[in-house]
Design a protein around this motif. Structure first.
Motif, mmCIF file in Angstrom:
data_model
loop_
_atom_site.group_PDB
_atom_site.id
_atom_site.type_symbol
_atom_site.label_atom_id
_atom_site.label_comp_id
_atom_site.label_asym_id
_atom_site.label_seq_id
_atom_site.Cartn_x
_atom_site.Cartn_y
_atom_site.Cartn_z
ATOM 1 N N GLU A 64 0.932 -1.130 0.076
ATOM 2 C CA GLU A 64 -0.030 0.084 -0.045
ATOM 3 C C GLU A 64 0.874 1.113 0.004
ATOM 4 N N ARG A 65 1.906 1.049 0.852
ATOM 5 C CA ARG A 65 2.793 2.539 0.794
ATOM 6 C C ARG A 65 3.356 2.579 -0.446
ATOM 7 N N TYR A 66 3.766 1.752 -1.050
ATOM 8 C CA TYR A 66 4.425 1.779 -2.381
ATOM 9 C C TYR A 66 3.439 1.883 -3.526
ATOM 10 N N GLY A 67 2.248 2.114 -3.481
ATOM 11 C CA GLY A 67 1.240 2.157 -4.248
ATOM 12 C C GLY A 67 0.877 1.079 -5.215
ATOM 13 N N TRP A 68 1.448 -0.238 -4.741
ATOM 14 C CA TRP A 68 1.212 -1.410 -5.560
ATOM 15 C C TRP A 68 -0.342 -1.647 -5.801
ATOM 16 N N ILE A 69 -0.978 -1.490 -4.510
ATOM 17 C CA ILE A 69 -2.377 -1.734 -4.207
ATOM 18 C C ILE A 69 -3.028 -0.333 -3.635
ATOM 19 N N ASN A 70 -4.540 -0.374 -4.025
ATOM 20 C CA ASN A 70 -5.233 0.798 -3.526
ATOM 21 C C ASN A 70 -5.097 0.826 -2.099
ATOM 22 N N ARG A 71 -5.299 -0.289 -1.482
ATOM 23 C CA ARG A 71 -5.356 -0.117 0.162
ATOM 24 C C ARG A 71 -5.178 -1.608 0.729
ATOM 25 N N ALA A 72 -4.605 -1.698 2.072
ATOM 26 C CA ALA A 72 -4.468 -3.050 2.857
ATOM 27 C C ALA A 72 -5.504 -2.855 3.731
ATOM 28 N N LEU A 73 -6.274 -3.817 3.635
ATOM 29 C CA LEU A 73 -7.580 -3.763 4.854
ATOM 30 C C LEU A 73 -7.418 -4.985 5.776
ATOM 31 N N PRO A 74 -7.936 -4.947 6.732
ATOM 32 C CA PRO A 74 -7.996 -6.029 7.573
ATOM 33 C C PRO A 74 -8.660 -7.347 7.076
ATOM 34 N N ALA A 75 -8.299 -8.500 7.194
ATOM 35 C CA ALA A 75 -8.564 -9.885 6.379
ATOM 36 C C ALA A 75 -10.226 -9.712 6.780
ATOM 37 N N SER A 76 -10.560 -9.445 7.797
ATOM 38 C CA SER A 76 -12.030 -9.739 8.340
ATOM 39 C C SER A 76 -13.074 -8.703 7.521
ATOM 40 N N ALA A 77 -12.362 -7.610 7.162
ATOM 41 C CA ALA A 77 -13.435 -6.409 6.493
ATOM 42 C C ALA A 77 -13.314 -6.639 4.975
ATOM 43 N N LEU A 78 -12.242 -7.082 4.456
ATOM 44 C CA LEU A 78 -11.856 -7.112 2.936
ATOM 45 C C LEU A 78 -13.217 -7.484 2.078
ATOM 46 N N GLY A 79 -13.631 -8.711 2.456
ATOM 47 C CA GLY A 79 -14.877 -8.972 1.412
ATOM 48 C C GLY A 79 -15.898 -8.172 1.397
ATOM 49 N N ASP A 80 -16.297 -7.750 2.584
ATOM 50 C CA ASP A 80 -17.530 -6.730 2.712
ATOM 51 C C ASP A 80 -17.275 -5.499 2.055
ATOM 52 N N PHE A 81 -16.007 -4.929 2.162
ATOM 53 C CA PHE A 81 -15.614 -3.735 1.629
ATOM 54 C C PHE A 81 -15.685 -3.921 -0.002
ATOM 55 N N VAL A 82 -14.958 -4.668 -0.415
ATOM 56 C CA VAL A 82 -15.277 -5.194 -1.866
ATOM 57 C C VAL A 82 -16.556 -5.065 -2.504
ATOM 58 N N ALA A 110 -4.941 3.147 -10.507
ATOM 59 C CA ALA A 110 -5.964 2.533 -9.823
ATOM 60 C C ALA A 110 -6.708 3.310 -8.806
ATOM 61 N N ARG A 111 -6.038 3.979 -8.163
ATOM 62 C CA ARG A 111 -6.484 4.954 -7.182
ATOM 63 C C ARG A 111 -7.435 6.097 -7.667
ATOM 64 N N ALA A 112 -7.077 6.698 -8.840
ATOM 65 C CA ALA A 112 -7.561 7.554 -9.385
ATOM 66 C C ALA A 112 -9.178 6.763 -10.051
ATOM 67 N N LEU A 113 -8.957 5.868 -10.584
ATOM 68 C CA LEU A 113 -10.301 5.027 -10.817
ATOM 69 C C LEU A 113 -11.179 4.752 -9.627
ATOM 70 N N GLU A 114 -10.713 4.355 -8.875
ATOM 71 C CA GLU A 114 -11.522 3.960 -7.329
ATOM 72 C C GLU A 114 -11.930 5.236 -6.837
ATOM 73 N N VAL A 115 -11.390 6.327 -6.844
ATOM 74 C CA VAL A 115 -11.842 7.702 -6.647
ATOM 75 C C VAL A 115 -13.035 8.189 -7.367
ATOM 76 N N MET A 116 -12.789 8.104 -8.772
ATOM 77 C CA MET A 116 -13.745 8.606 -9.466
ATOM 78 C C MET A 116 -15.144 7.717 -9.586
ATOM 79 N N LEU A 117 -14.828 6.389 -9.712
ATOM 80 C CA LEU A 117 -16.008 5.557 -10.072
ATOM 81 C C LEU A 117 -16.633 5.087 -8.956
ATOM 82 N N SER A 130 -19.558 -4.280 -1.090
ATOM 83 C CA SER A 130 -19.938 -3.093 -1.100
ATOM 84 C C SER A 130 -19.696 -2.047 -2.396
ATOM 85 N N LEU A 131 -18.191 -2.002 -2.423
ATOM 86 C CA LEU A 131 -17.885 -0.951 -3.486
ATOM 87 C C LEU A 131 -18.336 -1.293 -4.930
#
Lengths: 296, 296, 296
Positions: free
Chosen positions: A198-216, C180-187, A218-219
């Motif tokens: 996450e800090r390097y921007g490889w992924i959008n965000r790191a989330l707790p494993a227990s919250a990940l499924g619901d977050f995705v 990826a983050r820009a798409l997340e933000v906008m979409l 819902s999004l």
């Protein structure tokens, strides 16, 4: 058989719209449609290697989903808690590349992945377990990616074999995290956890494993409520800025394809396979294995 | 005299391979080779200013290291805990630029630094103390950079003198941290600590000072075990995306070179020198000094 | 009337230089000059919508400030703690666009905002309250932006209406935070707090609300002490790298302008207005409102 039935234990018929156009059963994917969202779970035991069956299924899934007007969003996740996609099957490079050619006309998973990025569909990767090499490149091709803390592991280790990433890894990583961090990631062939990814921007965000499924979930459903025309137009504008040209994907693909048949990478693949490469146990700590490869 | 003997107290003959091609002694660098890694410690008292001797030695080191097939990785660090490279010697701009011309054919340290970025060698900066102006640009030219928390300080302060960064600072910073943060960094001429430098993407990572040396050494040796062909190919692909063209480095270099001889920068250099600029004590808090320059 | 007198309660005559060239009174801006810094406070009740009066005033302010040689830095802030700029007035798209044309020759706030980015003046946004859509695009056009933790809220939600951001949002966000983050933000059309906006690179930094004003004021005055020639030259070099071409701003502006008059966005605007869109209360939690829009 409908797509709703093609899934495994995770399918929820009561919430599911049957999509006749997506009726194919898949060997390595369990799919389930909820409204305009299609969830595809990667289930290619023993460890979700990207070999001919999984590439064939991804080609088929993308082809069908793109022509299904009822769909707007694709979510990818893994049935295996330890492995999302570890990398390609290095013993079947020619074969899986030929599967990719069925969609993009050229034997290149880089071009297959780029097709997904350029698709009208919005794609989201929900990452638990290991994504390395082509696994990393697959999630980088998705429009967004979210990962479980304490579970997801990232690596782009082709240089450990004397190769460049062939599926667009360099194209995405350099643009996302800048030259220095992308070089570190690739040249070190190290494992990166979700926080550092996450800090390097490889992924959008790191989330707790227990919250990940619901977050995705819902999004995905939120995005799917918005007009398709806007989603498509925004993807086009973003891709015009930040998605590398076809030629660059093709060039990386060629460098990997030609390079991988040369003596040094072949020798290092063989050495790695002897040490447990392409086995579940052997790749739990792949970074260590790669550091022990014979460098002569 | 071999490169192993050219080093100072840090040399470890028992781990060291003698590299006959790297036999030159350096006035301002202590070098030590361990396998395919060359460690170069900057030791140009009183404060590691980038003047003619240090540029001459960097030119010589890069030239020799590039032709030495036994080397893959260069690590730069400082013998001075307070100063890595503070900036150029503003009283000898013409002279140090001429030293750079011996490698790149043009009197420009920007082009010298870009040569390092484009080199087949992988370069890593291990940063303790201050890197400002050309010091920042030197570490930005390295392929990766890691800095000690509580010790490393970063600044790109040329606008405080009415100048643009001449050694590629704008090219790297804008690409790494985006337009807004790069403008803040340059236009404010402020000091940034290692944590903030990491958050802004100026460096790969900030590490505890006690862990930095071992981390970099381990990373350098890990990379050095991988095939040279892959390292070179990955650098080429990354540079094609994110290393600014020669013309842009040349343009910045010209803007700095011509600008620095004009009345306003000359007046501000003179004012700064009276206040302690280019002295160890005076630059411990350079940001304050720059804020106090006469603005008339 | 001088610019010093044109301000509201925040004006501090004792610290103020009168700027005769900036003599216009503004309907929606309170301005105050301190040395080479001009502070402009947005005060367009009830909620700082970007409608014809505010665009007219911004055009006038920028025009006058650019021709006033005594000014180097513009600081924008809001008189409303809840709203910086929420977005454009969707009932007056044609009208506010015509105000922008008075400066840039084309009815496009994207081109107006780009004009600010390309200006010789250094612009800083001090953000409390909501910046969404064109509000986000305005602060993205500023050279730097700092936001109050616990107060500032960011959103680029045009796709919720079936539209692309028309004022350069996609151009800036994709370059600042990656595809990826820009798409997340906008979409997603979601709200982002100051901390997450900082992690994503949307803003330079999130600061405690109590410290924000002093931080920005100090930074503005520090920059204003440095020679104008260097500030201008550094902006030019940064813009050459990272400010999107005029054509891309024009294209986004056209897509928004033409798109916004089509049936689907018009229907969604109407639905949103019925639910409290463009009201103070209704937009406190705009993300929720957008998720409830009728998707048929």
């Amino acid at each position: 058989m409908s797509i709703a039935d093609a899934g495994g234990p995770g399918s929820l018929p009561s919430q599911t719209n049957v999509a006749p156009a997506l009726a194919a059963a898949f060997e390595t994917l369990r799919v389930r449609q909820e409204g305009a969202v299609l969830f595809a779970e990667i289930a290619a035991p023993p460890m979700n290697l990207l070999g001919p069956p999984l590439v064939r299924d991804l080609v088929s899934l993308i082809q069908q989903a793109e022509t299904d007007e009822s769909l707007k969003v694709l979510v990818f996740r893994s049935a295996d808690p330890d492995y999302f996609i570890p990398h390609v099957d290095v013993t079947k490079i020619k074969e899986y590349r030929e599967e990719a050619a069925k969609l993009v006309g050229e034997p290149s998973i880089g071009l297959l992945f780029r097709h997904l990025s350029a698709s009208r569909l919005v794609s989201i990767a929900q990452i638990e377990g290991r994504v390395r090499a082509a696994g990393s490149e697959f999630v980088l091709a998705c429009d967004m990616r979210f990962a479980a803390r304490g579970s997801a592991i990232f690596s782009q280790p082709e240089p450990a074999f004397g190769l460049v990433p062939g599926g667009g890894g360099a194209q995405h990583l350099v643009r996302l995290m800048g030259r220095a961090r992308a070089l570190e990631v690739m040249l070190s062939a190290q494992d990166y956890d979700a926080e550092l990814a996450e800090r390097y921007g490889w992924i959008n965000r790191a989330l707790p494993a227990s919250a990940l499924g619901d977050f995705v979930k819902s999004l995905a459903h939120r995005i799917a409520k918005f007009p398709a025309s806007g989603l498509i137009a925004v993807k086009k504008r973003a891709n015009a800025i930040a998605l590398a040209p076809v030629e660059d994907f093709r060039r990386d693909s060629d460098l990997f394809g030609k390079g991988s048949s040369k003596p040094e990478p072949q020798r290092r693949f063989a050495d790695a396979l002897k040490r447990g490469f392409q086995t579940r146990a052997g790749e739990m700590d792949l970074a260590r294995l790669l550091g022990e490869l014979d460098d002569n």
